[in-house]
Design an enzyme around this catalytic site. Structure first.
Site, PDB file in Angstrom:
ATOM      1  N   SER A  13      52.790 -34.856   9.846  1.00  0.00           N
ATOM      2  CA  SER A  13      53.840 -34.691  10.845  1.00  0.00           C
ATOM      3  C   SER A  13      53.223 -34.273  12.179  1.00  0.00           C
ATOM      4  O   SER A  13      52.118 -33.727  12.227  1.00  0.00           O
ATOM      5  CB  SER A  13      54.843 -33.626  10.388  1.00  0.00           C
ATOM      6  N   LYS A  85      54.212 -20.117   6.032  1.00  0.00           N
ATOM      7  CA  LYS A  85      55.519 -19.943   5.390  1.00  0.00           C
ATOM      8  C   LYS A  85      55.752 -20.996   4.299  1.00  0.00           C
ATOM      9  O   LYS A  85      56.664 -20.856   3.489  1.00  0.00           O
ATOM     10  CB  LYS A  85      56.650 -19.964   6.416  1.00  0.00           C
ATOM     11  N   ASP A  86      54.925 -22.057   4.264  1.00  0.00           N
ATOM     12  CA  ASP A  86      55.029 -23.071   3.214  1.00  0.00           C
ATOM     13  C   ASP A  86      54.213 -22.714   1.978  1.00  0.00           C
ATOM     14  O   ASP A  86      54.314 -23.404   0.955  1.00  0.00           O
ATOM     15  CB  ASP A  86      54.541 -24.429   3.725  1.00  0.00           C
ATOM     16  N   SER A 131      66.818 -24.873   5.119  1.00  0.00           N
ATOM     17  CA  SER A 131      66.357 -23.548   4.711  1.00  0.00           C
ATOM     18  C   SER A 131      67.468 -22.777   4.011  1.00  0.00           C
ATOM     19  O   SER A 131      68.529 -22.523   4.598  1.00  0.00           O
ATOM     20  CB  SER A 131      65.883 -22.768   5.943  1.00  0.00           C
ATOM     21  N   LEU A 132      67.220 -22.389   2.775  1.00  0.00           N
ATOM     22  CA  LEU A 132      68.196 -21.587   2.039  1.00  0.00           C
ATOM     23  C   LEU A 132      68.397 -20.243   2.728  1.00  0.00           C
ATOM     24  O   LEU A 132      69.510 -19.723   2.788  1.00  0.00           O
ATOM     25  CB  LEU A 132      67.728 -21.389   0.604  1.00  0.00           C
ATOM     26  N   ARG A 133      67.304 -19.679   3.256  1.00  0.00           N
ATOM     27  CA  ARG A 133      67.400 -18.394   3.961  1.00  0.00           C
ATOM     28  C   ARG A 133      68.311 -18.504   5.177  1.00  0.00           C
ATOM     29  O   ARG A 133      69.230 -17.692   5.349  1.00  0.00           O
ATOM     30  CB  ARG A 133      66.011 -17.918   4.400  1.00  0.00           C
ATOM     31  N   ARG A 134      68.049 -19.509   6.020  1.00  0.00           N
ATOM     32  CA  ARG A 134      68.867 -19.656   7.223  1.00  0.00           C
ATOM     33  C   ARG A 134      70.326 -19.907   6.867  1.00  0.00           C
ATOM     34  O   ARG A 134      71.234 -19.348   7.486  1.00  0.00           O
ATOM     35  CB  ARG A 134      68.332 -20.802   8.089  1.00  0.00           C
ATOM     36  N   ARG A 151      66.977 -32.502   6.359  1.00  0.00           N
ATOM     37  CA  ARG A 151      65.574 -32.712   6.018  1.00  0.00           C
ATOM     38  C   ARG A 151      64.878 -33.489   7.117  1.00  0.00           C
ATOM     39  O   ARG A 151      65.504 -34.066   7.981  1.00  0.00           O
ATOM     40  CB  ARG A 151      65.462 -33.488   4.696  1.00  0.00           C
ATOM     41  N   THR A 156      63.004 -35.503  13.778  1.00  0.00           N
ATOM     42  CA  THR A 156      64.067 -36.096  12.969  1.00  0.00           C
ATOM     43  C   THR A 156      65.309 -35.215  12.965  1.00  0.00           C
ATOM     44  O   THR A 156      66.439 -35.702  13.100  1.00  0.00           O
ATOM     45  CB  THR A 156      63.585 -36.316  11.528  1.00  0.00           C
ATOM     46  N   ARG A 157      65.104 -33.916  12.834  1.00  0.00           N
ATOM     47  CA  ARG A 157      66.249 -32.995  12.798  1.00  0.00           C
ATOM     48  C   ARG A 157      66.955 -32.949  14.154  1.00  0.00           C
ATOM     49  O   ARG A 157      68.194 -32.902  14.211  1.00  0.00           O
ATOM     50  CB  ARG A 157      65.783 -31.601  12.385  1.00  0.00           C
ATOM     51  N   CYS A 244      61.336 -21.115  -2.613  1.00  0.00           N
ATOM     52  CA  CYS A 244      62.350 -21.795  -1.801  1.00  0.00           C
ATOM     53  C   CYS A 244      63.732 -21.719  -2.446  1.00  0.00           C
ATOM     54  O   CYS A 244      64.720 -22.130  -1.848  1.00  0.00           O
ATOM     55  CB  CYS A 244      61.954 -23.260  -1.593  1.00  0.00           C
TER      56      CYS A 244
END
Length: 316
Positions: A13, A85-86, A131-134, A151, A156-157, A244
């Site tokens: 990316s 963070k990944d 993001s589950l957190r966000r 995704r 793209t987002r 995640c």
């Protein structure tokens, strides 16, 4: 220098390539090397291949690292560059994070054509995030908002937002700044409102544990403060057995100035766990000297688990 060519493994990316180039630049400056002494190898990960489904059902964080780490173990590359963070909380046998670059902005950025902030979004507006957190933190702030899966890479987002798939999205400020997309940010979200992901904004370099020469090369570009704070945040995540699949946030900040005895620094840590729907959350904070901080945050995580109960992270 112990080798003529350094092979760098990375995802493909634009953001991942920027990060690989940053590592290359730091090494070049530290060791008086030229670009032709590096070979950047793009490695497609499972996380890159899965674009139409939530990653949580496929294994989470390791989906963005496994193929790169396999190449590192096979000696097809010399180093691997990752967004910290990944990274899963445990590294594969034989691999370790040797250094981290200076950490960038840890905050999340709010992007929308409909409002200036999460709190100002219209009733029942749609927020796109992978993001589950966000998602959990947004629902905690605004239970009326609808969360949809977003995704893809940063561009793209942003295009999905432009196309009207959602009314707003949140992205890491560090990534937007690295890609010169800071002008897309509507507003910054302060950590007091939404704690960032563990290790957000940090770039790590992974090596084989037995590659002493490479570790020596990287030692000159390691940013000790970033490494200290990120390792403390990851100790919190590890004690929670986080992935995640679990909404977890945390931030460690080095405070104070070192005095003559070397004891002037302190680590301020804040952590949070939430249910995926944001309806329940627990927060903690503490302060400790750097030598004790990992143990302290592990204790804070243990206390949160006791408070929340053993079933807290089960699917709600």
């Amino acid at each position: 220098m112990a080798r003529d060519i350094i092979k760098i493994g990375t995802r493909g990316s634009p953001l991942a390539l920027y990060q690989a180039h940053e590592v290359r630049r730091h090494i070049m400056n530290a060791h008086d090397m030229e670009e032709n002494q590096f070979d950047i190898k793009i490695i497609k990960t499972s996380g890159d291949k899965i674009q139409d489904k939530s990653l949580r059902s496929f294994g989470g964080k390791g989906l963005f690292t496994k193929e790169i780490e396999d190449a590192l173990l096979a000696k097809e590359i010399d180093i691997a560059v990752h967004s910290m963070k990944d990274m899963p909380t445990r590294y594969p046998d034989g691999l370790t994070i040797s250094c981290m670059l200076p950490r960038d902005d840890v905050r999340d950025a709010f992007i929308s054509h409909k409002a200036r902030s999460v709190l100002e979004l219209p009733q029942a507006a749609v927020v796109g995030t992978s993001s589950l957190r966000r998602g959990a933190q947004i629902k905690k702030l605004r239970p009326d908002l609808k969360i949809v899966e977003f995704r893809g890479n940063v561009h793209t987002r942003l295009q999905k937002l432009q196309d009207g798939v959602a009314d707003a999205t949140l992205l890491a400020a560090a990534g937007l700044k690295r890609l010169n997309l800071e002008n897309k940010i509507t507003s910054m979200i302060v950590p007091d409102q939404m704690l960032p992901a563990i290790a957000q904004g940090a770039i790590g370099v992974e090596v084989r544990e037995d590659d002493v020469d490479m570790a020596d090369i990287l030692s000159s570009i390691n940013h000790a403060e970033t490494q200290l704070c990120v390792n403390i945040e990851r100790a919190f995540l590890a004690r929670l057995n986080g992935s995640c699949k679990t909404p977890i946030a945390g931030l460690a900040i080095l405070q104070g100035e070192e005095n003559e005895t070397g004891s002037g620094h302190a680590i301020m840590f804040k952590g949070q766990i939430l249910t995926p729907d944001g309806s329940v959350s627990y927060e903690t904070e503490g302060i400790a000297n750097p030598e004790q901080a990992e143990d302290v945050v592990s204790d804070l995580a243990e206390a949160l688990l006791s408070q929340a109960g053993s079933n807290f992270f089960q699917d709600k």
